[in-house]
Design a protein around this motif. Structure first.
Motif, PDB file in Angstrom:
ATOM      1  N   HIS A   1     -14.826 -10.343  -2.474  1.00  0.00           N
ATOM      2  CA  HIS A   1     -14.684 -10.042  -3.896  1.00  0.00           C
ATOM      3  C   HIS A   1     -13.319  -9.418  -4.167  1.00  0.00           C
ATOM      4  O   HIS A   1     -12.737  -8.769  -3.317  1.00  0.00           O
ATOM      5  N   GLN A   2     -12.823  -9.640  -5.392  1.00  0.00           N
ATOM      6  CA  GLN A   2     -11.501  -9.150  -5.762  1.00  0.00           C
ATOM      7  C   GLN A   2     -11.531  -7.637  -5.969  1.00  0.00           C
ATOM      8  O   GLN A   2     -12.508  -7.097  -6.479  1.00  0.00           O
ATOM      9  N   PRO A   3     -10.448  -6.969  -5.606  1.00  0.00           N
ATOM     10  CA  PRO A   3     -10.362  -5.525  -5.837  1.00  0.00           C
ATOM     11  C   PRO A   3     -10.359  -5.215  -7.338  1.00  0.00           C
ATOM     12  O   PRO A   3     -10.006  -6.053  -8.160  1.00  0.00           O
ATOM     13  N   GLU A   4     -10.754  -4.005  -7.678  1.00  0.00           N
ATOM     14  CA  GLU A   4     -10.698  -3.553  -9.066  1.00  0.00           C
ATOM     15  C   GLU A   4      -9.258  -3.228  -9.437  1.00  0.00           C
ATOM     16  O   GLU A   4      -8.463  -2.845  -8.590  1.00  0.00           O
ATOM     17  N   GLY A   5      -8.931  -3.338 -10.711  1.00  0.00           N
ATOM     18  CA  GLY A   5      -7.604  -2.971 -11.182  1.00  0.00           C
ATOM     19  C   GLY A   5      -6.546  -3.961 -10.740  1.00  0.00           C
ATOM     20  O   GLY A   5      -6.821  -5.103 -10.394  1.00  0.00           O
ATOM     21  N   THR A   6      -5.313  -3.496 -10.726  1.00  0.00           N
ATOM     22  CA  THR A   6      -4.181  -4.338 -10.345  1.00  0.00           C
ATOM     23  C   THR A   6      -4.175  -4.566  -8.840  1.00  0.00           C
ATOM     24  O   THR A   6      -4.377  -3.637  -8.068  1.00  0.00           O
ATOM     25  N   PHE A   7      -3.947  -5.807  -8.435  1.00  0.00           N
ATOM     26  CA  PHE A   7      -3.801  -6.115  -7.006  1.00  0.00           C
ATOM     27  C   PHE A   7      -2.881  -7.307  -6.839  1.00  0.00           C
ATOM     28  O   PHE A   7      -2.557  -8.006  -7.791  1.00  0.00           O
ATOM     29  N   ILE A   8      -2.430  -7.519  -5.591  1.00  0.00           N
ATOM     30  CA  ILE A   8      -1.518  -8.613  -5.254  1.00  0.00           C
ATOM     31  C   ILE A   8      -2.254  -9.631  -4.397  1.00  0.00           C
ATOM     32  O   ILE A   8      -2.936  -9.270  -3.445  1.00  0.00           O
ATOM     33  N   SER A   9      -2.081 -10.890  -4.735  1.00  0.00           N
ATOM     34  CA  SER A   9      -2.596 -11.973  -3.913  1.00  0.00           C
ATOM     35  C   SER A   9      -1.406 -12.599  -3.173  1.00  0.00           C
ATOM     36  O   SER A   9      -0.343 -12.801  -3.754  1.00  0.00           O
TER      37      SER A   9
ATOM     38  N   ALA B   1       7.684  -4.541 -10.588  1.00  0.00           N
ATOM     39  CA  ALA B   1       7.727  -3.409  -9.648  1.00  0.00           C
ATOM     40  C   ALA B   1       7.678  -3.916  -8.209  1.00  0.00           C
ATOM     41  O   ALA B   1       8.410  -3.434  -7.336  1.00  0.00           O
ATOM     42  N   TRP B   2       6.830  -4.910  -7.943  1.00  0.00           N
ATOM     43  CA  TRP B   2       6.723  -5.485  -6.590  1.00  0.00           C
ATOM     44  C   TRP B   2       8.026  -6.191  -6.222  1.00  0.00           C
ATOM     45  O   TRP B   2       8.534  -6.080  -5.117  1.00  0.00           O
ATOM     46  N   ARG B   3       8.581  -6.929  -7.177  1.00  0.00           N
ATOM     47  CA  ARG B   3       9.849  -7.626  -6.965  1.00  0.00           C
ATOM     48  C   ARG B   3      10.949  -6.638  -6.593  1.00  0.00           C
ATOM     49  O   ARG B   3      11.704  -6.850  -5.644  1.00  0.00           O
ATOM     50  N   LYS B   4      11.066  -5.546  -7.358  1.00  0.00           N
ATOM     51  CA  LYS B   4      12.091  -4.530  -7.091  1.00  0.00           C
ATOM     52  C   LYS B   4      11.841  -3.847  -5.745  1.00  0.00           C
ATOM     53  O   LYS B   4      12.788  -3.539  -5.018  1.00  0.00           O
TER      54      LYS B   4
ATOM     55  N   ALA C   1       0.830  -1.210   0.000  1.00  0.00           N
ATOM     56  CA  ALA C   1       0.000   0.000   0.000  1.00  0.00           C
ATOM     57  C   ALA C   1       0.861   1.255   0.000  1.00  0.00           C
ATOM     58  O   ALA C   1       0.602   2.202  -0.751  1.00  0.00           O
ATOM     59  N   GLU C   2       1.900   1.259   0.828  1.00  0.00           N
ATOM     60  CA  GLU C   2       2.758   2.443   0.970  1.00  0.00           C
ATOM     61  C   GLU C   2       3.610   2.700  -0.269  1.00  0.00           C
ATOM     62  O   GLU C   2       3.714   3.830  -0.745  1.00  0.00           O
ATOM     63  N   LYS C   3       4.235   1.663  -0.800  1.00  0.00           N
ATOM     64  CA  LYS C   3       5.209   1.835  -1.883  1.00  0.00           C
ATOM     65  C   LYS C   3       4.583   1.858  -3.280  1.00  0.00           C
ATOM     66  O   LYS C   3       5.070   2.556  -4.164  1.00  0.00           O
ATOM     67  N   LEU C   4       3.532   1.048  -3.494  1.00  0.00           N
ATOM     68  CA  LEU C   4       2.966   0.923  -4.839  1.00  0.00           C
ATOM     69  C   LEU C   4       1.481   1.284  -4.916  1.00  0.00           C
ATOM     70  O   LEU C   4       0.887   1.193  -5.995  1.00  0.00           O
TER      71      LEU C   4
END
Length: 162
Positions: free
Chosen positions: A39-47, A91-94, A24-27
Motif C-alpha cells: 500500500h502507498q504511504p500516507e502524505g507526500t512520497f516518492i516513487s 525540493a527533490w530535484r534541488k 529519508a535523510e534530506k527530506l
C-alpha cells in the motif's frame, strides 16, 4: 544457489537503497519502488522506477569488466495537492544537485549525468486521490560483471626491435 547468482552483474537494488537513504535523510520522504506492490504511504512520497536500465556509452564494445554505462531512472512525487507535489518535486530535484549528495552518490559508484525537466504526470481524466509530478535522471554507472572464463593478462614483455 542458482546459476543466476553466479553472474556478478550490476546490482540495481543499490540505486533504490542509495536514493531511498537520501530521500529519508534530506527530506524525510519515503521512496517506494514503482509497481512494487503493497500500500502507498500516507502524505507526500516518492516513487522510483528504472526505465532504461542499460544504455551503452560506447556502442562498439560489449559488456566488459568495469565498463561504464548509463541508465535512466524516473522519480515521481505523489501528493493530494498538485502544488504540494510540484513543491516536493522541485525540493527533490534541488536535493539531487547538492554537493554533499553528489559525493555520497559517487562513493557508491553513482554519477548523475543529467536531470531532465520536471513535468506533471497526473492523468486528468482518471479518478485519482493523489497528484503526480516527476522527472527523469540519467545516471552513469559502472558494470561489475567479470568474465571468469578468461584468464587475465597480468604480465606483458616488450622487446625492442633492432
Amino acid at each position: 544457489m542458482s546459476k543466476l547468482d553466479e553472474i556478478n552483474s550490476f546490482d540495481y537494488s543499490k540505486l533504490n537503497k542509495a536514493f531511498s537513504s537520501i530521500a529519508a535523510e534530506k527530506l524525510e520522504l519515503v521512496l517506494t519502488e514503482a509497481n512494487g506492490g503493497g500500500h502507498q504511504p500516507e502524505g507526500t512520497f516518492i516513487s522510483f522506477d528504472i526505465i532504461s536500465p542499460y544504455i551503452p556509452i560506447d556502442e562498439y564494445f560489449d559488456v566488459t569488466q568495469k565498463e561504464a554505462f548509463e541508465a535512466v531512472v524516473s522519480f515521481t512525487l505523489f501528493d493530494i495537492s498538485k502544488t504540494n507535489a510540484l513543491f516536493a518535486a522541485q525540493a527533490w530535484r534541488k536535493t539531487l544537485t547538492q554537493f554533499d549528495v553528489d559525493i555520497q552518490l559517487r562513493q557508491q559508484g553513482i554519477i548523475i549525468a543529467e536531470i531532465m525537466p520536471t513535468n506533471i504526470r497526473s492523468i486528468p481524466e482518471q479518478v485519482f486521490d493523489k497528484h503526480m509530478v516527476g522527472f527523469d535522471v540519467r545516471l552513469r554507472l559502472q558494470e561489475t560483471y567479470t568474465d571468469d572464463t578468461i584468464d587475465p593478462i597480468n604480465d606483458v614483455e616488450v622487446k625492442k626491435r633492432g
